[in-house]
Design an enzyme around this catalytic site. Structure first.
Site, PDB file in Angstrom:
ATOM      1  N   SER A 115       0.826  -1.208   0.000  1.00  0.00           N
ATOM      2  CA  SER A 115       0.000   0.000   0.000  1.00  0.00           C
ATOM      3  C   SER A 115       0.856   1.252   0.000  1.00  0.00           C
ATOM      4  O   SER A 115       1.955   1.274   0.575  1.00  0.00           O
ATOM      5  CB  SER A 115      -0.904   0.004   1.241  1.00  0.00           C
ATOM      6  OG  SER A 115      -1.495   1.266   1.452  1.00  0.00           O
ATOM      7  N   GLU A 145       0.362   3.604   1.788  1.00  0.00           N
ATOM      8  CA  GLU A 145       0.463   4.056   3.175  1.00  0.00           C
ATOM      9  C   GLU A 145       1.816   3.726   3.788  1.00  0.00           C
ATOM     10  O   GLU A 145       2.173   4.268   4.831  1.00  0.00           O
ATOM     11  CB  GLU A 145      -0.655   3.441   4.015  1.00  0.00           C
ATOM     12  CG  GLU A 145      -2.044   3.964   3.698  1.00  0.00           C
ATOM     13  CD  GLU A 145      -2.252   5.431   4.075  1.00  0.00           C
ATOM     14  OE1 GLU A 145      -1.531   5.918   4.974  1.00  0.00           O
ATOM     15  OE2 GLU A 145      -3.109   6.078   3.472  1.00  0.00           O
ATOM     16  N   TYR A 149      -1.932   0.977  10.198  1.00  0.00           N
ATOM     17  CA  TYR A 149      -2.132   0.224   8.957  1.00  0.00           C
ATOM     18  C   TYR A 149      -0.879   0.272   8.086  1.00  0.00           C
ATOM     19  O   TYR A 149      -0.409  -0.751   7.569  1.00  0.00           O
ATOM     20  CB  TYR A 149      -3.333   0.785   8.204  1.00  0.00           C
ATOM     21  CG  TYR A 149      -3.522   0.217   6.819  1.00  0.00           C
ATOM     22  CD1 TYR A 149      -3.976  -1.086   6.636  1.00  0.00           C
ATOM     23  CD2 TYR A 149      -3.245   0.986   5.694  1.00  0.00           C
ATOM     24  CE1 TYR A 149      -4.155  -1.611   5.350  1.00  0.00           C
ATOM     25  CE2 TYR A 149      -3.420   0.480   4.417  1.00  0.00           C
ATOM     26  CZ  TYR A 149      -3.868  -0.819   4.247  1.00  0.00           C
ATOM     27  OH  TYR A 149      -4.039  -1.319   2.986  1.00  0.00           O
TER      28      TYR A 149
END
Length: 321
Positions: free
Chosen positions: A123, A125, A147
């Site tokens: 991801s 992120e 996350y």
């Protein structure tokens, strides 16, 4: 006939990937966590075409059983706790599924089907607050939420198993990708759904956070096509999967309300409660590597994606009345 095992089958990406693999002639297995309440809306149309296996990323034995039974040529791990705000309220559970769950799955592959090709859904992120823009496959990881931290762990474990054990394992660093199967808690679908609700007289306003926040959005169907292409290469490698451009929430709102012929400023209000703590951070992925090496690029531009989703929401709401 190739065989593929998908974790997270009932999610947005899992359902689209299953469709793609079936079109390619695969035998598809889906790992589904048993629960008292069913969650098969996205895959109801696939009934009878995908073999469902019971398993859980928290349970090593169930993963080994699934891999041993399916003997897949390809394994796609799309399962995780993927809602960033929830990762702050449930950080330990997020780590168990999104980080340690990948370790359990990698170990199951190593022990039960070491020649399988493995795709890990990484991801954007993981970049958190990047020190360069656009980000590339070499950009340093600086995650800023639980996350992102969990995804960073999973990313590096995937690479380590490739280096240590010779597994064919890849990470696709996906940026935000959307579709009509996206949950309404995510801002893109919240906006397209909100515009449709207001157009049909079912809502009067839409509350949002920072309208100036920018995101790199692409279509989920484009993203899963990239995932599949990654596992068809001679050598495993890691790639960014993105649109390569950013659009603001304000632009998204205006485009969605233009689709229904309304002035968004009359219906949208800003609520500070919806601001994210890292809202100032803008993520945009460079797709130079995947375009050059895999000849992949998004087929759905931003405006077309917005129109597609608004049209879907209007149709769905009309049929529900």
């Amino acid at each position: 006939m190739k065989k593929a095992l998908i974790t997270g089958l009932t999610g947005q990406d899992g359902s689209y990937l299953a469709e793609l693999l079936l079109e390619q002639g695969y035998q598809v297995f889906g790992l589904v966590r048993r629960s008292s309440s069913g969650n098969a809306d996205r895959i109801s149309h696939l009934s009878g075409t995908v073999e469902i296996l019971s398993g859980d990323l928290l349970d090593q034995c169930s993963l080994m059983d699934a891999v041993s039974y399916a003997q897949p040529d390809e394994i796609y791990n799309l399962a995780s706790q993927s809602y960033v705000p929830l990762s702050w309220t449930q950080p330990a559970l997020t780590a168990e599924y999104t980080a340690l769950g990948v370790s359990r799955l990698l170990e199951s592959i190593r022990r039960c089907k070491s020649d399988a090709r493995f795709y890990q859904a990484s991801s954007s992120e993981v970049f958190g607050q990047p020190d360069e823009s656009p980000q590339t496959e070499r950009t340093a990881f600086r995650p800023r939420n639980p996350y992102g931290v969990a995804k960073a762990y999973a990313h590096w474990m995937t690479i380590n198993y490739r280096q240590q054990y010779g597994l064919y394992s890849c990470c696709g660093v996906t940026y935000t990708h959307e579709s009509p199967r996206r949950g309404t808690e995510f801002v893109f679908r919240k906006i397209t759904r909100g515009a449709a609700l207001i157009k049909m007289g079912l809502a009067k306003e839409l509350k949002l956070g920072n309208l100036d926040a920018k995101r790199d959005w692409c279509y989920a169907k484009d993203a899963v096509r990239a995932m599949w292409m990654m596992l068809q290469q001679e050598q495993p490698d890691d790639y960014i999967i993105a649109s390569g451009e950013t659009h603001s929430v304000r632009e998204l709102v205006q485009t969605a309300f233009d689709c229904v012929g309304l002035n968004w400023e009359e219906y949208v209000s800003v609520d500070p409660n919806f601001y994210r703590p890292d809202e100032a951070v803008q993520l945009v992925g460079s797709i130079d590597k995947i375009r050059r090496q895999l000849n992949w690029e998004p087929q759905y531009p931003f405006k077309q994606l917005v129109e597609l989703m608004v049209d879907h929401d209007l149709k769905e709401l009309s049929e529900a009345q």
